[in-house]
Design a protein around this motif. Structure first.
Motif, PDB file in Angstrom:
ATOM      1  N   GLN A  83      64.531  33.382  46.374  1.00 53.12           N
ATOM      2  CA  GLN A  83      65.801  33.810  46.424  1.00 53.12           C
ATOM      3  C   GLN A  83      66.650  33.589  45.204  1.00 53.12           C
ATOM      4  O   GLN A  83      67.395  34.537  44.621  1.00 53.12           O
ATOM      5  CB  GLN A  83      66.655  33.324  47.635  1.00 53.12           C
ATOM      6  CG  GLN A  83      68.203  33.877  47.705  1.00 53.12           C
ATOM      7  CD  GLN A  83      68.368  35.440  48.190  1.00 53.12           C
ATOM      8  OE1 GLN A  83      67.571  35.883  48.662  1.00 53.12           O
ATOM      9  NE2 GLN A  83      69.459  35.783  47.477  1.00 53.12           N
ATOM     10  N   ARG A  84      66.584  32.476  44.623  1.00 51.90           N
ATOM     11  CA  ARG A  84      67.501  32.280  43.547  1.00 51.90           C
ATOM     12  C   ARG A  84      66.861  32.879  42.081  1.00 51.90           C
ATOM     13  O   ARG A  84      67.601  33.348  41.391  1.00 51.90           O
ATOM     14  CB  ARG A  84      67.372  30.533  43.248  1.00 51.90           C
ATOM     15  CG  ARG A  84      67.935  29.705  44.243  1.00 51.90           C
ATOM     16  CD  ARG A  84      67.874  28.260  43.672  1.00 51.90           C
ATOM     17  NE  ARG A  84      68.615  27.241  44.959  1.00 51.90           N
ATOM     18  CZ  ARG A  84      69.716  27.247  45.142  1.00 51.90           C
ATOM     19  NH1 ARG A  84      70.580  27.919  44.420  1.00 51.90           N
ATOM     20  NH2 ARG A  84      69.916  26.439  46.446  1.00 51.90           N
ATOM     21  N   ALA A  89      67.289  37.236  38.338  1.00 46.73           N
ATOM     22  CA  ALA A  89      67.108  38.464  37.684  1.00 46.73           C
ATOM     23  C   ALA A  89      68.094  39.690  37.835  1.00 46.73           C
ATOM     24  O   ALA A  89      67.932  40.589  36.998  1.00 46.73           O
ATOM     25  CB  ALA A  89      65.652  38.844  38.231  1.00 46.73           C
ATOM     26  N   ALA A  90      68.766  39.532  38.700  1.00 45.92           N
ATOM     27  CA  ALA A  90      69.735  40.697  39.025  1.00 45.92           C
ATOM     28  C   ALA A  90      71.019  40.491  38.444  1.00 45.92           C
ATOM     29  O   ALA A  90      71.991  41.311  38.217  1.00 45.92           O
ATOM     30  CB  ALA A  90      70.235  40.675  40.601  1.00 45.92           C
ATOM     31  N   PHE A 372      75.338  30.409  42.476  1.00 44.15           N
ATOM     32  CA  PHE A 372      74.227  31.130  43.365  1.00 44.15           C
ATOM     33  C   PHE A 372      75.045  31.380  44.727  1.00 44.15           C
ATOM     34  O   PHE A 372      76.209  30.994  45.001  1.00 44.15           O
ATOM     35  CB  PHE A 372      73.076  30.280  43.744  1.00 44.15           C
ATOM     36  CG  PHE A 372      72.323  30.135  42.416  1.00 44.15           C
ATOM     37  CD1 PHE A 372      71.082  30.900  42.242  1.00 44.15           C
ATOM     38  CD2 PHE A 372      72.160  29.040  41.447  1.00 44.15           C
ATOM     39  CE1 PHE A 372      70.388  30.915  41.075  1.00 44.15           C
ATOM     40  CE2 PHE A 372      71.412  28.916  40.366  1.00 44.15           C
ATOM     41  CZ  PHE A 372      70.484  29.798  40.252  1.00 44.15           C
ATOM     42  N   SER A 373      74.119  32.160  45.577  1.00 42.56           N
ATOM     43  CA  SER A 373      75.001  32.589  46.727  1.00 42.56           C
ATOM     44  C   SER A 373      75.251  31.499  47.602  1.00 42.56           C
ATOM     45  O   SER A 373      76.093  31.523  48.612  1.00 42.56           O
ATOM     46  CB  SER A 373      73.876  33.710  47.463  1.00 42.56           C
ATOM     47  OG  SER A 373      72.751  32.874  47.672  1.00 42.56           O
ATOM     48  N   ASP A 374      74.611  30.371  47.696  1.00 43.69           N
ATOM     49  CA  ASP A 374      74.803  29.098  48.432  1.00 43.69           C
ATOM     50  C   ASP A 374      75.925  28.171  47.808  1.00 43.69           C
ATOM     51  O   ASP A 374      76.266  27.195  48.223  1.00 43.69           O
ATOM     52  CB  ASP A 374      73.472  28.327  48.447  1.00 43.69           C
ATOM     53  CG  ASP A 374      73.130  27.550  47.188  1.00 43.69           C
ATOM     54  OD1 ASP A 374      73.676  28.014  46.014  1.00 43.69           O
ATOM     55  OD2 ASP A 374      72.204  26.794  47.575  1.00 43.69           O
ATOM     56  N   GLY A 375      76.678  28.578  46.810  1.00 46.72           N
ATOM     57  CA  GLY A 375      77.754  27.861  46.076  1.00 46.72           C
ATOM     58  C   GLY A 375      77.364  27.137  45.006  1.00 46.72           C
ATOM     59  O   GLY A 375      78.178  26.529  44.252  1.00 46.72           O
ATOM     60  N   THR A 376      75.881  26.742  44.679  1.00 46.58           N
ATOM     61  CA  THR A 376      75.369  26.079  43.562  1.00 46.58           C
ATOM     62  C   THR A 376      75.909  26.600  42.259  1.00 46.58           C
ATOM     63  O   THR A 376      75.503  27.802  41.895  1.00 46.58           O
ATOM     64  CB  THR A 376      73.959  25.698  43.722  1.00 46.58           C
ATOM     65  OG1 THR A 376      73.703  25.144  44.937  1.00 46.58           O
ATOM     66  CG2 THR A 376      73.499  25.007  42.411  1.00 46.58           C
ATOM     67  N   THR A 439      56.732  44.087  38.599  1.00 48.40           N
ATOM     68  CA  THR A 439      57.028  42.600  38.493  1.00 48.40           C
ATOM     69  C   THR A 439      57.570  42.302  39.841  1.00 48.40           C
ATOM     70  O   THR A 439      57.789  43.375  40.828  1.00 48.40           O
ATOM     71  CB  THR A 439      58.226  42.545  37.546  1.00 48.40           C
ATOM     72  OG1 THR A 439      59.239  43.397  38.203  1.00 48.40           O
ATOM     73  CG2 THR A 439      57.707  42.984  36.087  1.00 48.40           C
ATOM     74  N   SER A 440      57.452  41.238  40.300  1.00 49.43           N
ATOM     75  CA  SER A 440      58.280  40.821  41.675  1.00 49.43           C
ATOM     76  C   SER A 440      58.729  39.448  41.337  1.00 49.43           C
ATOM     77  O   SER A 440      58.047  38.546  40.627  1.00 49.43           O
ATOM     78  CB  SER A 440      57.116  40.978  42.756  1.00 49.43           C
ATOM     79  OG  SER A 440      56.126  39.979  42.647  1.00 49.43           O
ATOM     80  N   PRO A 441      59.651  38.789  42.756  1.00 51.31           N
ATOM     81  CA  PRO A 441      59.709  37.363  42.490  1.00 51.31           C
ATOM     82  C   PRO A 441      58.537  36.456  42.397  1.00 51.31           C
ATOM     83  O   PRO A 441      58.320  35.502  42.113  1.00 51.31           O
ATOM     84  CB  PRO A 441      60.479  37.174  43.827  1.00 51.31           C
ATOM     85  CG  PRO A 441      61.190  38.492  44.149  1.00 51.31           C
ATOM     86  CD  PRO A 441      60.070  39.553  43.725  1.00 51.31           C
ATOM     87  N   GLU A 442      57.376  37.057  43.143  1.00 57.15           N
ATOM     88  CA  GLU A 442      56.090  36.354  43.113  1.00 57.15           C
ATOM     89  C   GLU A 442      55.177  36.155  41.927  1.00 57.15           C
ATOM     90  O   GLU A 442      54.272  35.488  41.832  1.00 57.15           O
ATOM     91  CB  GLU A 442      55.269  36.834  44.371  1.00 57.15           C
ATOM     92  CG  GLU A 442      56.080  36.378  45.664  1.00 57.15           C
ATOM     93  CD  GLU A 442      56.946  37.437  46.072  1.00 57.15           C
ATOM     94  OE1 GLU A 442      57.660  37.318  46.917  1.00 57.15           O
ATOM     95  OE2 GLU A 442      56.664  38.481  45.509  1.00 57.15           O
TER      96      GLU A 442
END
Length: 508
Positions: A83-84, A89-90, A372-376, A439-442
């Motif tokens: 997710q991170r 990447a975006a 990040f989306s979790d606030g970090t 490409t992919s996150p993996e």
């Protein structure tokens, strides 16, 4: 006190000050082994020789978090979890800068020049014109592959010959690439090819050395390590007259005159403006495009050949596939798309060999940092990466990730296609994710997201054509049975052995 001793004290003081300043500025945790000034310095030294192990420890400690690890003069921020990675990447360039990350990795300002760092317009040429013209130009690519292999390997009869892989592959790749970049006869000029190969080597090796110099000393010391001025002067010997002629023709006849060459020079001229429409500026871009093409394709093919000699059971199935496709479809860019096993083998080799400890490096340029989306939040000015090797070796991403399975992706494609419903875009999309260029996150060998490698379509076309040509025309085996030449690792950078050899002989 000697000058060397004084320099060591200065560097140690700078490193300590950097560590203390970074420690105060960031709430992001560091890996446990780097707690304390002395421990952080020991870890920084270990990172130079075994970055993969250092990063792996952080991934184990923070499996879904963001952590820091020390290098000699700063902290590297590493984001773990798919997710991170997707969020990095975006992120837009004005938040997380890909160009600043790349410039830091290669020390572009000192190794290449500030103009390329601040105006990378050649990337649009590679992403657009080069990619669009691959099918049209493929006959030239194929022709040069045949001539380059014959000339570089210089095999006679069917006797086994020792093949010094990386240096000779770089020659083949340089010739083939320059058939598209500058055309005949220059693409076969040995001095011009040597210039481009050496330029590529210098950028990556000297960039890593310059990176070890403290920032305040770089303006003074970096020029001593850089070959950018001498390389450009040398390039003008070959490119100067050609570029002068091409500029004059475009000026006189416009960009649509009959028989205008369909090559990188024309593609650059199509979008170059103002100060970039000069002979030295254009020559520099040709060098830079060469550097990217030669490095990516040469290291990938070298690793694949090492893997082929280690896992020879893949050879005959790929050879049969190549011979069948060529018999049915001939040599073309389109026919390469039917070589699923070859595509899969190259992608699997990339998965295990093409990335170092860190990837997708970005610099946080947003004044408020990157959240990040979790606030970090990672602070402004920090360099943020993902653990590339760890991603490719994660059992959550790949079954038996430590095993080299050359047909892993072609098997998945076949299984997915057999189950695919033409109306089910999710299934068809999953099949497409198994392609070498995807490409992919993996799978981040070519990066991911908006800044994925713009030249990957050319690289994949060139590599598949070269590997198919080798399989049809040559046999290969390990130089020492069961031994794969060890990769070269320095910090986060990893490349295949420059001294490794394999054995090769002609089949027909």
């Amino acid at each position: 006190m000697t000058t060397t001793t004084l320099l060591i004290y200065v560097l140690a003081a700078v490193a300590a000050a950097t560590w203390l300043r970074s420690r105060k500025q960031s709430p992001i945790p560091t890996i446990a082994e780097a707690e304390g000034v002395l421990s952080s310095h020991r870890t920084a030294l270990r990172f130079l020789g075994n970055a993969t192990d250092v990063v792996a420890r952080g991934c184990h400690q923070f499996p879904e978090g963001v952590f820091r690890l020390p290098t000699l003069f700063r902290w590297e921020y590493v984001a773990n979890g798919l997710q991170r990675l997707s969020e990095i990447a975006a992120a837009p360039e004005n938040i997380l800068s890909f160009h600043d990350g790349a410039a830091d990795s290669l020390q572009t300002e000192y190794t290449i020049g500030a103009a390329v760092k601040h105006n990378p317009y050649h990337v649009a040429t590679v992403r657009g014109s080069l990619t669009r013209n691959l099918a049209r130009c493929f006959p030239d690519v194929r022709d040069e592959i045949v001539h380059a292999f014959n000339d570089v390997l210089a095999l006679e009869g069917k006797e086994w010959k020792s093949f010094h892989v990386l240096p000779q592959v770089m020659q083949i790749v340089a010739r083939t690439s320059n058939r598209l970049f500058v055309g005949l006869p220059l693409c076969r000029n040995q001095e011009f090819l040597d210039l481009n190969v050496n330029y590529t080597i210098h950028i990556f090796t000297r960039g890593q050395l310059i990176k070890l110099i403290p920032e305040f000393l770089k303006p003074t010391l970096a020029p001593w390590f850089s070959s950018k001025n001498s390389s450009l002067r040398h390039a003008l010997k070959f490119l100067g007259p050609l570029l002068e002629e091409r500029l004059a023709k475009d000026q006189e006849l416009g960009a649509d005159y009959p028989d205008r060459p369909n090559d990188a020079i024309s593609w650059l001229l199509d979008i170059a403006t103002d100060e970039e429409r000069t002979v030295p500026a254009l020559a520099l871009r040709i060098l830079v495009i060469n550097m990217a093409a030669i490095h990516t394709s040469s290291t990938t093919l070298t690793s694949a050949l090492y893997d082929l000699t280690m896992y020879p059971e893949h050879m005959q199935p790929m050879r049969e596939e190549a011979e069948r496709v060529i018999a049915e479809e001939g040599w073309s860019k389109a026919s390469l798309a039917s070589m699923h096993k070859i595509d899969s083998f190259l992608r699997e080799s990339q998965r295990l060999s093409a990335t170092g400890a860190l990837g997708l490096t970005r610099r946080v340029v947003a004044k408020d940092g990157f959240t990040f989306s979790d606030g970090t939040t990672v602070p402004h000015g920090a360099f943020l990466s993902v653990p590339a090797n760890a991603i490719h070796g994660d059992p959550d991403n790949y079954e038996n990730p430590e095993v080299f399975d050359g047909f892993r992706f072609s098997r998945h494609r076949k299984q997915g296609s057999a189950l695919a419903d033409p109306e089910d875009t999710n299934v068809n999309g999953a099949v497409f994710t198994q392609h070498m260029v995807t490409t992919s996150p993996e799978h981040v060998a070519f990066g991911h997201g908006r800044h994925a490698c713009p030249g990957r379509f050319f690289a994949a076309t060139e590599l598949k054509a070269m590997l198919a040509h080798m399989l049809i025309n040559y046999d290969v085996k390990a130089d020492v049975e069961g031994v794969r030449p060890s990769d070269m690792v320095f910090g986060a950078m990893r490349t295949p052995s420059a001294t490794g050899k394999i054995m090769i002989r002609r089949r027909v």
